[in-house]
Structure formats: structure tokens, C-alpha cells
Design a protein around this motif. Structure first.
Motif, mmCIF file in Angstrom:
data_model
loop_
_atom_site.group_PDB
_atom_site.id
_atom_site.type_symbol
_atom_site.label_atom_id
_atom_site.label_comp_id
_atom_site.label_asym_id
_atom_site.label_seq_id
_atom_site.Cartn_x
_atom_site.Cartn_y
_atom_site.Cartn_z
ATOM 1 N N PHE A 143 1.592 11.670 -1.593
ATOM 2 C CA PHE A 143 3.048 11.864 -1.672
ATOM 3 C C PHE A 143 3.583 12.453 -0.374
ATOM 4 C CE2 PHE A 143 2.054 12.113 -6.298
ATOM 5 C CZ PHE A 143 2.847 11.057 -6.715
ATOM 6 N N ALA A 144 2.789 13.278 0.304
ATOM 7 C CA ALA A 144 3.222 13.917 1.544
ATOM 8 C C ALA A 144 3.070 13.004 2.758
ATOM 9 C CB ALA A 144 2.424 15.207 1.769
ATOM 10 N N ALA A 145 2.243 11.974 2.637
ATOM 11 C CA ALA A 145 1.981 11.062 3.759
ATOM 12 C C ALA A 145 3.217 10.243 4.110
ATOM 13 C CB ALA A 145 0.826 10.131 3.392
ATOM 14 N N ASP A 146 3.210 9.724 5.309
ATOM 15 C CA ASP A 146 4.270 8.808 5.717
ATOM 16 C C ASP A 146 4.147 7.497 4.951
ATOM 17 O OD1 ASP A 146 5.641 10.331 7.891
ATOM 18 O OD2 ASP A 146 3.592 10.363 8.659
ATOM 19 N N VAL A 147 2.907 7.088 4.685
ATOM 20 C CA VAL A 147 2.631 5.870 3.927
ATOM 21 C C VAL A 147 1.455 6.145 2.998
ATOM 22 C CG1 VAL A 147 1.893 3.455 4.074
ATOM 23 C CG2 VAL A 147 3.447 4.382 5.794
ATOM 24 N N ARG A 148 1.586 5.693 1.744
ATOM 25 C CA ARG A 148 0.496 5.783 0.783
ATOM 26 C C ARG A 148 -0.182 4.422 0.701
ATOM 27 N NH1 ARG A 148 -1.024 3.667 -4.192
ATOM 28 N NH2 ARG A 148 -2.561 5.009 -5.154
ATOM 29 N N ALA A 149 -1.502 4.427 0.714
ATOM 30 C CA ALA A 149 -2.278 3.199 0.570
ATOM 31 C C ALA A 149 -3.100 3.281 -0.704
ATOM 32 C CB ALA A 149 -3.188 3.012 1.778
ATOM 33 N N ALA A 150 -3.274 2.149 -1.365
ATOM 34 C CA ALA A 150 -3.998 2.112 -2.629
ATOM 35 C C ALA A 150 -5.485 2.428 -2.460
ATOM 36 C CB ALA A 150 -3.826 0.745 -3.294
#
Length: 172
Positions: A143-150
Motif C-alpha cells: 500500500f505504501a509503494a509507488d506500485v504494487r505488483a502481484a
């Protein structure tokens, strides 16, 4: 006997960190179109590292990859992940960072729900992609990342452009 991480603890922490703005969409940064150097924070010995390197190199063979190794589960893992990010920052040369690990139980993934990791990801001055576990696993660091990856492999796909796609764009 160690205490099993609880969903109640995670929900409270998520709510508190969200109220502080750590998950706000407005603070998310785009991933650079042509990263020169990819930083990776993960275990030196895990399959996730091999997968991320394989995917990144197959998509863009010229990208340099710097590993900042860390424990990714168990006692001390959260502090090591945050320290590995600090080490990448001190190195100062990565254009995009992946923080990741493969799947596991909630206990295995718990370090990515710890506040020290979430805050380190949110505060990092370079765009970060977090890919932890499998499709259904979601940690607070994501949630804190710039982009979430599966998954970690998808993180590498999102962090590094496919050279053939870029060549096709330039040819038009």
C-alpha cells in the motif's frame, strides 16, 4: 512460544498509517520509462531473486541490477529490509527499486506488514515497486509503494520496460 501475527493488529496499523497519508495516491510516483539501474531488496538465496533478475534481463538486457540483500522473514527481517533500503539509497544510483519475496504463510510475509518497512518504503526518494507473495497476498508495504505488483516476477515486469516494446514505439 511466539505470538502469531493477527489480522486485528494489521487492520489497526493499516488504519493508523493510512490516516498519516502513507498510502495516499497523490504521493505515488511514476516508474521511470528507461531505468538505467534497478535496485532489488530481497533474500540472496530465494527463487524470487532469480525470477526478478531473469525477467528484468529478458525485458531489457542492458539494465544494471544492484542487490541489497536482506532477510525476508523471521526475527529481524523487518529491520534488515529497512536497512537494505538505506544501503541502496547510500549507493545512490538506482532509478527504481523492487522490494519483494515469494509466497508463504502470513507469518512468513509478516515483515512486510511491520511499520519500519512500511515507513521505509513510503519515505524512499526513488520509485518503489513492492511484490510480495502471490496474487492474493497483500501486505502493508504494498500500500505504501509507488506500485504494487502481484508477484516478484510481475514487479520486475513493471519496473523494467520491454526493449522490443520501446523499439516499436520509436519506430512509429
Amino acid at each position: 512460544r511466539s505470538r502469531r501475527p493477527g489480522s486485528r493488529t494489521r487492520r489497526r496499523r493499516k488504519r493508523r498509517l493510512a490516516e498519516e497519508g502513507l498510502f495516499d495516491a497523490a504521493r505515488k510516483r511514476p516508474i521511470p520509462l528507461f531505468p538505467r539501474r534497478l535496485g532489488i531488496v530481497t533474500s540472496r538465496h530465494g527463487a524470487a531473486l532469480r525470477d526478478m533478475v531473469r525477467v528484468a534481463r529478458s525485458r531489457f538486457p542492458g539494465v544494471a541490477i544492484v542487490l541489497s540483500p536482506s532477510l525476508v522473514q523471521g526475527e529481524g527481517a523487518a529491520a534488515e529490509i529497512a536497512a537494505a533500503l538505506d544501503a541502496l539509497y547510500a549507493f545512490g544510483d538506482a532509478d527504481v527499486i523492487i522490494v519483494g519475496r515469494g509466497g508463504g504463510s502470513i507469518e512468513d510475509l509478516w515483515a512486510f506488514n511491520e511499520e519500519v518497512v512500511v515507513r521505509a518504503v513510503a519515505a524512499f526518494p526513488v520509485p518503489i515497486v513492492v511484490g510480495v507473495g502471490h496474487e492474493t497476498d497483500v501486505t502493508l508495504a504494498e500500500f505504501a509503494a509507488d506500485v504494487r505488483a502481484a508477484t516478484p516476477s510481475v514487479a520486475a515486469e513493471l519496473a523494467v520496460p520491454a526493449r522490443t516494446d520501446q523499439e516499436a514505439r520509436l519506430a512509429v
